[in-house]
Design an enzyme around this catalytic site. Structure first.
Site, PDB file in Angstrom:
ATOM      1  N   ARG A 123       0.806  -1.227   0.000  1.00 24.59           N
ATOM      2  CA  ARG A 123       0.000   0.000   0.000  1.00 24.59           C
ATOM      3  C   ARG A 123       0.839   1.276   0.000  1.00 24.59           C
ATOM      4  NH1 ARG A 123      -3.147  -3.038   3.480  1.00 24.59           N
ATOM      5  NH2 ARG A 123      -4.918  -3.904   2.383  1.00 24.59           N
ATOM      6  N   LYS A 144       4.017  11.558 -11.072  1.00 22.62           N
ATOM      7  CA  LYS A 144       3.192  10.687 -11.918  1.00 22.62           C
ATOM      8  C   LYS A 144       3.971   9.414 -12.185  1.00 22.62           C
ATOM      9  CE  LYS A 144       0.219  13.693 -14.672  1.00 22.62           C
ATOM     10  NZ  LYS A 144      -0.128  14.072 -16.060  1.00 22.62           N
ATOM     11  N   GLU A 186      12.013  17.996 -24.197  1.00 21.11           N
ATOM     12  CA  GLU A 186      11.281  18.338 -22.965  1.00 21.11           C
ATOM     13  C   GLU A 186      11.918  19.550 -22.270  1.00 21.11           C
ATOM     14  OE1 GLU A 186       8.427  16.947 -22.380  1.00 21.11           O
ATOM     15  OE2 GLU A 186       8.462  14.804 -22.829  1.00 21.11           O
ATOM     16  N   LYS A 228       9.039  22.629 -13.961  1.00 22.31           N
ATOM     17  CA  LYS A 228       8.177  21.497 -13.589  1.00 22.31           C
ATOM     18  C   LYS A 228       7.764  21.616 -12.119  1.00 22.31           C
ATOM     19  CE  LYS A 228       6.583  17.141 -14.355  1.00 22.31           C
ATOM     20  NZ  LYS A 228       6.763  15.918 -15.086  1.00 22.31           N
ATOM     21  N   GLU A 238      -3.269  17.760 -11.434  1.00 22.84           N
ATOM     22  CA  GLU A 238      -3.751  18.121 -12.769  1.00 22.84           C
ATOM     23  C   GLU A 238      -5.242  18.423 -12.804  1.00 22.84           C
ATOM     24  OE1 GLU A 238      -1.632  16.243 -15.958  1.00 22.84           O
ATOM     25  OE2 GLU A 238      -3.311  16.515 -17.317  1.00 22.84           O
ATOM     26  N   ARG A 242      -1.592  22.139 -14.573  1.00 25.32           N
ATOM     27  CA  ARG A 242      -0.585  21.124 -14.881  1.00 25.32           C
ATOM     28  C   ARG A 242      -0.692  20.625 -16.323  1.00 25.32           C
ATOM     29  NH1 ARG A 242       1.891  16.215 -11.156  1.00 25.32           N
ATOM     30  NH2 ARG A 242       3.192  15.398 -12.817  1.00 25.32           N
ATOM     31  N   ASN A 246       1.581  19.303 -21.118  1.00 27.93           N
ATOM     32  CA  ASN A 246       1.317  18.451 -22.280  1.00 27.93           C
ATOM     33  C   ASN A 246       1.506  19.196 -23.593  1.00 27.93           C
ATOM     34  OD1 ASN A 246       0.549  16.211 -20.664  1.00 27.93           O
ATOM     35  ND2 ASN A 246      -1.380  17.262 -20.247  1.00 27.93           N
ATOM     36  N   HIS A 249       2.136  17.476 -26.887  1.00 28.45           N
ATOM     37  CA  HIS A 249       1.912  16.045 -26.657  1.00 28.45           C
ATOM     38  C   HIS A 249       0.653  15.488 -27.327  1.00 28.45           C
ATOM     39  CE1 HIS A 249       5.209  16.459 -23.883  1.00 28.45           C
ATOM     40  NE2 HIS A 249       5.129  15.210 -23.490  1.00 28.45           N
ATOM     41  N   HIS A 253       1.818  12.400 -29.108  1.00 26.19           N
ATOM     42  CA  HIS A 253       1.377  11.044 -28.747  1.00 26.19           C
ATOM     43  C   HIS A 253       0.775  10.329 -29.954  1.00 26.19           C
ATOM     44  CE1 HIS A 253       1.108  11.779 -24.124  1.00 26.19           C
ATOM     45  NE2 HIS A 253       2.271  11.259 -24.476  1.00 26.19           N
ATOM     46  N   HIS A 265       9.976   9.562 -28.072  1.00 25.58           N
ATOM     47  CA  HIS A 265       9.011  10.469 -27.443  1.00 25.58           C
ATOM     48  C   HIS A 265       9.346  11.947 -27.732  1.00 25.58           C
ATOM     49  CE1 HIS A 265       6.033  11.777 -24.558  1.00 25.58           C
ATOM     50  NE2 HIS A 265       6.949  12.535 -23.971  1.00 25.58           N
TER      51      HIS A 265
HETATM   52  P1  NAD Z   1      14.145   4.941 -21.005  1.00 21.99           P
HETATM   53  O1  NAD Z   1      14.036   4.902 -19.552  1.00 21.99           O
HETATM   54  O2  NAD Z   1      13.691   3.746 -21.758  1.00 21.99           O
HETATM   55  O3  NAD Z   1      15.651   5.259 -21.428  1.00 21.99           O
HETATM   56  C1  NAD Z   1      16.010   5.304 -22.798  1.00 21.99           C
HETATM   57  C2  NAD Z   1      17.116   4.297 -23.112  1.00 21.99           C
HETATM   58  O4  NAD Z   1      18.349   4.776 -22.593  1.00 21.99           O
HETATM   59  C3  NAD Z   1      16.920   2.905 -22.505  1.00 21.99           C
HETATM   60  O5  NAD Z   1      17.411   1.949 -23.407  1.00 21.99           O
HETATM   61  C4  NAD Z   1      17.818   2.947 -21.265  1.00 21.99           C
HETATM   62  O6  NAD Z   1      18.276   1.666 -20.896  1.00 21.99           O
HETATM   63  C5  NAD Z   1      18.948   3.797 -21.747  1.00 21.99           C
HETATM   64  N1  NAD Z   1      19.667   4.560 -20.734  1.00 21.99           N
HETATM   65  C6  NAD Z   1      19.119   5.259 -19.713  1.00 21.99           C
HETATM   66  N2  NAD Z   1      20.066   5.961 -19.080  1.00 21.99           N
HETATM   67  C7  NAD Z   1      21.244   5.677 -19.690  1.00 21.99           C
HETATM   68  C8  NAD Z   1      22.574   6.129 -19.497  1.00 21.99           C
HETATM   69  N3  NAD Z   1      22.881   7.057 -18.601  1.00 21.99           N
HETATM   70  N4  NAD Z   1      23.529   5.607 -20.306  1.00 21.99           N
HETATM   71  C9  NAD Z   1      23.209   4.712 -21.277  1.00 21.99           C
HETATM   72  N5  NAD Z   1      21.967   4.284 -21.521  1.00 21.99           N
HETATM   73  C10 NAD Z   1      20.991   4.774 -20.740  1.00 21.99           C
HETATM   74  O7  NAD Z   1      13.320   6.185 -21.623  1.00 21.99           O
HETATM   75  P2  NAD Z   1      13.235   7.734 -21.308  1.00 21.99           P
HETATM   76  O8  NAD Z   1      13.294   8.407 -22.630  1.00 21.99           O
HETATM   77  O9  NAD Z   1      14.166   8.181 -20.233  1.00 21.99           O
HETATM   78  O10 NAD Z   1      11.754   7.863 -20.713  1.00 21.99           O
HETATM   79  C11 NAD Z   1      10.619   7.574 -21.489  1.00 21.99           C
HETATM   80  C12 NAD Z   1       9.496   7.159 -20.557  1.00 21.99           C
HETATM   81  O11 NAD Z   1       9.233   8.240 -19.649  1.00 21.99           O
HETATM   82  C13 NAD Z   1       8.190   6.864 -21.269  1.00 21.99           C
HETATM   83  O12 NAD Z   1       7.669   5.642 -20.802  1.00 21.99           O
HETATM   84  C14 NAD Z   1       7.277   8.020 -20.869  1.00 21.99           C
HETATM   85  O13 NAD Z   1       5.929   7.631 -20.794  1.00 21.99           O
HETATM   86  C15 NAD Z   1       7.822   8.366 -19.503  1.00 21.99           C
HETATM   87  N6  NAD Z   1       7.543   9.739 -19.064  1.00 21.99           N
HETATM   88  C16 NAD Z   1       6.969   9.909 -17.834  1.00 21.99           C
HETATM   89  C17 NAD Z   1       6.687  11.178 -17.375  1.00 21.99           C
HETATM   90  C18 NAD Z   1       6.119  11.356 -16.004  1.00 21.99           C
HETATM   91  O14 NAD Z   1       5.769  12.488 -15.629  1.00 21.99           O
HETATM   92  N7  NAD Z   1       6.018  10.325 -15.227  1.00 21.99           N
HETATM   93  C19 NAD Z   1       7.005  12.305 -18.149  1.00 21.99           C
HETATM   94  C20 NAD Z   1       7.599  12.105 -19.403  1.00 21.99           C
HETATM   95  C21 NAD Z   1       7.862  10.816 -19.846  1.00 21.99           C
HETATM   96 ZN    ZN Z   2       6.745  14.143 -22.591  1.00 23.02          ZN
END
Ligand code: NAD
Ligand code: ZN
Length: 363
Positions: A123, A144, A186, A228, A238, A242, A246, A249, A253, A265
């Site tokens: 929980r 989030k 971003e 942020k 949100e 907030r 987006n 996006h 998306h 992304h």
């Molecule tokens: P990711 O976590 O998949 O990382 C991208 C790639 O880089 C992966 O292959 C990872 O293994 C590799 N990697 C990460 N750090 C590394 C490093 N320092 N050196 C070498 N390789 C490395 O993707 P991302 O682009 O960081 O994040 C995308 C995700 O974030 C999506 O699922 C999206 O929905 C989410 N997201 C969430 C929010 C939120 O507010 N929660 C906001 C924006 C995006």
């Molecule tokens: Zn984003």
């Protein structure tokens, strides 16, 4: 080291940004009032664990914490209920109890997945974000967390704020170039929605930033996190403001989904922001933003147009199904100027189609 605070009614948390910060983790954790009896579980994907797992575990181990590390396969497909199930099992087997805490070491996938595990395990237990991608300066802040369902992205999730965010900028050295570029989208987004002086600074220093010059990168991350943090502090769940996060996006998306994630992304969001700037000019929410938007995104080698076999109609249909759209109407975050946006509901399909047409193969 720079520190930003996210101010929330229930307490808030610090974001530390800088070089060589993992060696200071025991101090940061001690500052939270967590003693060595709190078992810690570090979660990292299969790319990040071999690079940085030990750098995080060792100082904590030496400081007397009981710390374990678990990994899962890298990639968006791991943001799933089956990975969540496996990680839950690992936590139970490792004896993680309600006194325990999770450390999410990695990009947005790890942060969302491990954060959701923390939100639901027994929980809810506390967690710490240790972002290692530029994009994760965004995803690690704001609380989030969630996983995908085969029928939609981020369909299961929660609001669960981290207790601490530590961004060690040294990790960006190993990040693949395409991920770096995607992450800049971003950063630029944060400037374009909230801070015109930040946008100007990004444009003025794009050469140093593209070279990952550590001082400039730390500054860019800190200013992005500040935007942020400010937005989340004003509207944590949100209910209104907030949603400006987006920006780019709605279209982004749709492009991500229709291309089956061929667009990263940030690449899709970049095209979406160019689209929003065109839409804003057409709907007269803003003037003279389109050219500037393209210029700043191109400075970071981000795409400003797209090509693909999909019809405008298909793309618009996806935009109607966006989680943010209400009752199938088209909702967009549109520019008012540089550093200021407005949320616009009931945008007409014809105007969106015109914009999509102009975005094809260069504007
Ligand atoms: P990711 O976590 O998949 O990382 C991208 C790639 O880089 C992966 O292959 C990872 O293994 C590799 N990697 C990460 N750090 C590394 C490093 N320092 N050196 C070498 N390789 C490395 O993707 P991302 O682009 O960081 O994040 C995308 C995700 O974030 C999506 O699922 C999206 O929905 C989410 N997201 C969430 C929010 C939120 O507010 N929660 C906001 C924006 C995006
Ligand atoms: Zn984003």
């Amino acid at each position: 080291m720079r520190t930003i605070y996210v101010q929330l009614p229930q307490g808030g948390y610090p974001i530390h940004i800088g070089s060589g910060l993992y060696s200071q983790l025991p101090n940061f954790i001690h500052d939270l009032g967590w003693d060595e009896h709190r078992p810690l579980m570090v979660i990292a994907d299969s790319h990040v664990a071999p690079l940085y797992g030990e750098k995080v575990v060792q100082p904590l181990d030496e400081a007397g914490y009981q710390v374990s590390l678990v990994t899962f396969p890298a990639g968006e497909h791991s943001k799933s209920s089956s990975t969540l199930e496996k990680l839950t099992e690992e936590c139970i087997r490792a004896g993680l109890d309600r006194n325990g805490a999770i450390l999410a070491l990695g990009g947005g996938v790890t942060g969302d997945l491990a954060g959701f595990l923390a939100a639901s395990y027994m929980r809810g237990i506390p967690f710490i974000q240790l972002p290692t991608t530029l994009l994760a300066h965004d995803s690690s802040v704001g609380g989030k967390v969630g996983i995908n369902h085969s029928l939609g992205k981020n369909m299961l999730g929660a609001f669960h704020q981290p207790s601490l965010v530590v961004f060690d900028t040294d990790t960006l050295i190993t990040l693949p170039r395409r991920e770096v570029v995607s992450g800049f989208a971003e950063v630029v987004k944060h400037a374009l929605i909230y801070d015109d002086s930040f946008a100007k600074w990004l444009l003025d220093h794009h050469v140093q930033l593209n070279d990952l010059h550590s001082e400039y990168i730390a500054e860019a991350i800190a200013r992005g996190c500040q935007v942020k943090a400010d937005v989340v502090a004003l509207d944590e769940r949100e209910h209104g403001l907030r949603a400006i996060l987006n920006y780019g996006h709605t279209m982004g998306h749709a492009l991500e989904a229709i291309s089956d994630y061929t667009y990263a992304h940030g690449e899709a969001v970049s095209i979406g922001m160019v689209g929003a700037s065109l839409l804003g000019e057409k709907l007269r929410t803003a003037r003279n933003v389109h050219h500037y938007t393209k210029e700043i995104l191109a400075a970071f080698s981000l795409p400003t147009s797209f090509s693909g076999p999909w019809s405008n109609k298909q793309l618009v249909e996806l935009m109607r199904r966006d989680k943010k759209a209400l009752g199938g109407s088209l909702t967009f975050v549109l520019p008012k100027g540089i550093g200021e946006v407005v949320i616009q509901h009931d945008v007409q399909e014809e105007v969106v189609s015109e914009v999509l047409q102009e975005l094809r193969g260069g504007v």
